[in-house]
Write a protein that holds these residues in place. Structure first.
Motif, PDB file in Angstrom:
ATOM      1  N   CYS A 280      37.315  46.970  29.539  1.00 45.66           N
ATOM      2  CA  CYS A 280      37.483  45.540  29.235  1.00 45.66           C
ATOM      3  C   CYS A 280      38.943  45.261  28.883  1.00 45.66           C
ATOM      4  O   CYS A 280      39.655  46.149  28.383  1.00 45.66           O
ATOM      5  CB  CYS A 280      36.594  45.114  28.071  1.00 45.66           C
ATOM      6  SG  CYS A 280      34.819  45.249  28.380  1.00 45.66           S
ATOM      7  N   LEU A 308      40.318  47.518  38.815  1.00 44.23           N
ATOM      8  CA  LEU A 308      39.975  46.164  38.374  1.00 44.23           C
ATOM      9  C   LEU A 308      41.082  45.250  38.875  1.00 44.23           C
ATOM     10  O   LEU A 308      42.256  45.413  38.505  1.00 44.23           O
ATOM     11  CB  LEU A 308      39.867  46.118  36.850  1.00 44.23           C
ATOM     12  CG  LEU A 308      39.240  44.858  36.244  1.00 44.23           C
ATOM     13  CD1 LEU A 308      37.833  44.632  36.772  1.00 44.23           C
ATOM     14  CD2 LEU A 308      39.212  44.959  34.717  1.00 44.23           C
ATOM     15  N   LEU A 310      42.537  41.272  40.710  1.00 43.85           N
ATOM     16  CA  LEU A 310      42.474  39.821  40.776  1.00 43.85           C
ATOM     17  C   LEU A 310      42.844  39.364  42.175  1.00 43.85           C
ATOM     18  O   LEU A 310      43.735  39.943  42.807  1.00 43.85           O
ATOM     19  CB  LEU A 310      43.431  39.157  39.770  1.00 43.85           C
ATOM     20  CG  LEU A 310      43.137  39.306  38.283  1.00 43.85           C
ATOM     21  CD1 LEU A 310      44.198  38.578  37.473  1.00 43.85           C
ATOM     22  CD2 LEU A 310      41.758  38.782  37.935  1.00 43.85           C
ATOM     23  N   ALA A 315      37.850  37.651  40.734  1.00 41.69           N
ATOM     24  CA  ALA A 315      37.966  38.945  40.070  1.00 41.69           C
ATOM     25  C   ALA A 315      37.187  39.966  40.884  1.00 41.69           C
ATOM     26  O   ALA A 315      36.093  39.666  41.391  1.00 41.69           O
ATOM     27  CB  ALA A 315      37.430  38.865  38.648  1.00 41.69           C
ATOM     28  N   VAL A 332      39.128  32.636  37.834  1.00 43.16           N
ATOM     29  CA  VAL A 332      40.450  32.938  37.273  1.00 43.16           C
ATOM     30  C   VAL A 332      41.362  31.746  37.507  1.00 43.16           C
ATOM     31  O   VAL A 332      41.376  31.157  38.597  1.00 43.16           O
ATOM     32  CB  VAL A 332      41.047  34.215  37.908  1.00 43.16           C
ATOM     33  CG1 VAL A 332      42.415  34.515  37.300  1.00 43.16           C
ATOM     34  CG2 VAL A 332      40.106  35.391  37.724  1.00 43.16           C
ATOM     35  N   LEU A 340      37.942  40.043  30.976  1.00 42.20           N
ATOM     36  CA  LEU A 340      37.288  40.731  32.089  1.00 42.20           C
ATOM     37  C   LEU A 340      36.690  42.037  31.607  1.00 42.20           C
ATOM     38  O   LEU A 340      37.317  42.758  30.802  1.00 42.20           O
ATOM     39  CB  LEU A 340      38.267  41.003  33.227  1.00 42.20           C
ATOM     40  CG  LEU A 340      38.803  39.820  34.039  1.00 42.20           C
ATOM     41  CD1 LEU A 340      39.719  40.313  35.138  1.00 42.20           C
ATOM     42  CD2 LEU A 340      37.654  39.028  34.647  1.00 42.20           C
ATOM     43  N   LEU A 353      30.225  43.060  36.924  1.00 42.02           N
ATOM     44  CA  LEU A 353      31.491  42.417  36.564  1.00 42.02           C
ATOM     45  C   LEU A 353      31.184  41.275  35.599  1.00 42.02           C
ATOM     46  O   LEU A 353      30.303  40.438  35.841  1.00 42.02           O
ATOM     47  CB  LEU A 353      32.182  41.879  37.823  1.00 42.02           C
ATOM     48  CG  LEU A 353      33.582  41.282  37.646  1.00 42.02           C
ATOM     49  CD1 LEU A 353      34.550  42.322  37.099  1.00 42.02           C
ATOM     50  CD2 LEU A 353      34.095  40.748  38.985  1.00 42.02           C
ATOM     51  N   VAL A 355      32.916  38.114  33.210  1.00 39.88           N
ATOM     52  CA  VAL A 355      34.060  37.224  33.024  1.00 39.88           C
ATOM     53  C   VAL A 355      33.737  36.275  31.875  1.00 39.88           C
ATOM     54  O   VAL A 355      32.738  35.550  31.919  1.00 39.88           O
ATOM     55  CB  VAL A 355      34.382  36.405  34.293  1.00 39.88           C
ATOM     56  CG1 VAL A 355      35.550  35.465  34.031  1.00 39.88           C
ATOM     57  CG2 VAL A 355      34.681  37.329  35.454  1.00 39.88           C
TER      58      VAL A 355
END
Length: 459
Positions: A280, A308, A310, A315, A332, A340, A353, A355
């Motif tokens: 995270c 991980l 973007l 994401a 995002v 995240l 995942l 967010v």
């Protein structure tokens, strides 16, 4: 001799009388000009014949119909005139009652509301100036310290919150005062009709009406200023919340630009020979590209064991390479803090995942039965696609500037298990204390993290 002359005179007189009698019917006296008024016997005009009136039997019916129409029109005009007179009289009496009511009750109410509004505006302006001076001093001290510090977020935020609460309290008090003033007996009539008696009967505004109109304008100005100040303070609070670090974090990693030389190397607390994990972080991207690397772990055989990423507005989370991809789109935004989390378990191959504390994508069968190899390399802000080259030049050759992250990053943690939904939601609270919860593989503020290039820690 005398008698002879008398005889002659009598003869002449008799001749004249005879001539007068003989020509009496033939002589016409004409006093006009004979050249312009000469009428001959052949030019005598005959009278014009007159058409006798219609003697049809339907004339009586038409007369009755026309009489009925005329009578109805007259009655309608009379009724309209009567209604118009009644309306004028009633409106005049109503207007007089309104003016008497305003003169009796409106003055004290208007003065009270105006005085309260002026006092509130002065108090709020003083507190606003004091807060702005404190903010200015804090910004100047921050700039003097090197420009990399984020200041004292708790103090600044508390000041802005106090100012915003004061604005709301004053607006509430003013609203209550106005409501109590106007909700008294008959006050609603003045509120709803105050715009209807601004003009006197002669077309101009009377002195009393002008006084109340000026008070209305002053009160409207005070209320508008308070509303505008409230909007500005809410905007300042929002900007302040974006400036300070989230989740109680006291430091962050700054990646000032996209460069192949700017990254951060991480040395985990334990070897990454694990079959499940959760990683995270909090991040605030400055700009976004089609692919931006946040967290990357790999080794010689596979540089893409964990990633991980973007996208432009999405994401992405991968295990064992891009063939196993979990993606969430439209989550995002540049310039805003976002939390995240990526979680994976080898037993069922379930990759998830998260967010902002919410589960946004889940994919089963991702690298099922796989175990992450140890002795790999872990970086933040870059991926090492030319892994493990010898020397500094070879190390830099493994990075691509188009994949580099630009922005701020904080609260980076990693666990060797899949966190529960409650744990992840608690970590994602921006006003919480998520940074106090540290991972057992990578712990923010404890695990060794070495910035390279222009990357640096800010406080």
């Amino acid at each position: 001799m005398f008698w002879w002359r008398l005889f002659q005179a009598a003869c002449v007189l008799s001749v004249c009388v005879c001539l007068q009698v003989a020509y009496e019917d033939d002589i016409e006296v004409n006093y006009a000009d004979p050249f312009y008024n000469e009428i001959t016997g052949g030019d005598t005009l005959e009278p014009t014949p007159t058409t006798p009136p219609c003697s049809s039997g339907d004339l009586t019916k038409w007369d009755k119909l026309f009489s009925m129409l005329e009578n109805s029109q007259m009655r309608e005009n009379m009724m309209l005139q009567y209604a118009d007179d009644i309306i004028k009289v009633e409106m005049g009496s109503l207007r007089g009652e309104m003016l008497r009511f305003v003169g009796q009750y409106g003055g004290s109410c208007g003065v009270a509301v105006e005085t309260a509004g002026r006092r509130m505006a002065m108090q709020f302006e003083a507190r606003l100036k004091e807060t702005m001076e404190r903010l200015k001093i804090a910004v100047q001290s921050t700039a003097a310290a090197g420009g990399n510090s984020v200041g004292d977020p708790d103090n600044l935020e508390s000041m802005v919150l106090q100012l915003l609460s004061a604005a709301r309290a004053q607006a509430s008090q003013l609203t209550k005062l106005e409501t109590s003033c106007f909700s008294s007996t008959g006050a609603g009539t003045w509120r709803n009709t105050k715009s209807e008696f601004h003009l006197a009967e002669g077309g101009g505004a009377g002195p009393q009406e002008q006084e109340f109109t000026s008070r209305d304008v002053a009160l409207d100005g005070v209320l508008a200023a308070l509303k505008q100040t409230r909007v500005e303070q809410e905007e300042a609070l929002r900007l302040q919340s974006q400036r300070h670090l989230p989740a109680g974090c006291d430091m962050a990693l700054l990646f000032p630009m996209r460069s192949r030389r700017i990254y951060t190397a991480v040395t985990p607390e334990v070897p990454l020979s694990i079959s499940s994990f959760t990683t995270c972080m909090w991040l605030k991207p400055t700009t976004l590209a089609n692919k931006t690397v946040l967290f990357s772990y790999g080794h010689r055989r596979n540089p893409y064991e964990i990633q991980l990423l973007l996208g432009q507005t999405s994401a992405l989370f991968t295990i064992g390479g891009e063939a196993h991809l979990v993606e969430a789109r439209g989550v995002v935004k540049p310039g805003e803090w976002i939390h995240l989390c990526g979680a994976w378990a080898s037993e069922q191959g379930l990759a998830t995942l998260w967010v902002g504390g919410e589960k946004v994508a889940t994919t089963p069968g991702v690298a099922e039965g796989h175990v992450l190899p140890e002795a790999g390399s872990l970086q933040l802000g870059q991926e090492r696609n030319g892994c493990c080259g010898g020397g500094l030049s070879g190390f830099e050759g493994g990075f691509d500037p188009r994949l580099a992250f630009a922005g701020k990053m904080t609260g980076v943690n990693m666990w060797d298990r899949v966190l529960s939904e409650e744990e992840i939601s608690e970590l994602a609270l921006q006003n919480g204390q998520g940074c106090e919860q540290r991972g057992n593989v990578v712990a923010w503020g404890i695990t060794e993290m070495v910035p390279h290039g222009g990357a640096q820690f800010i406080y």
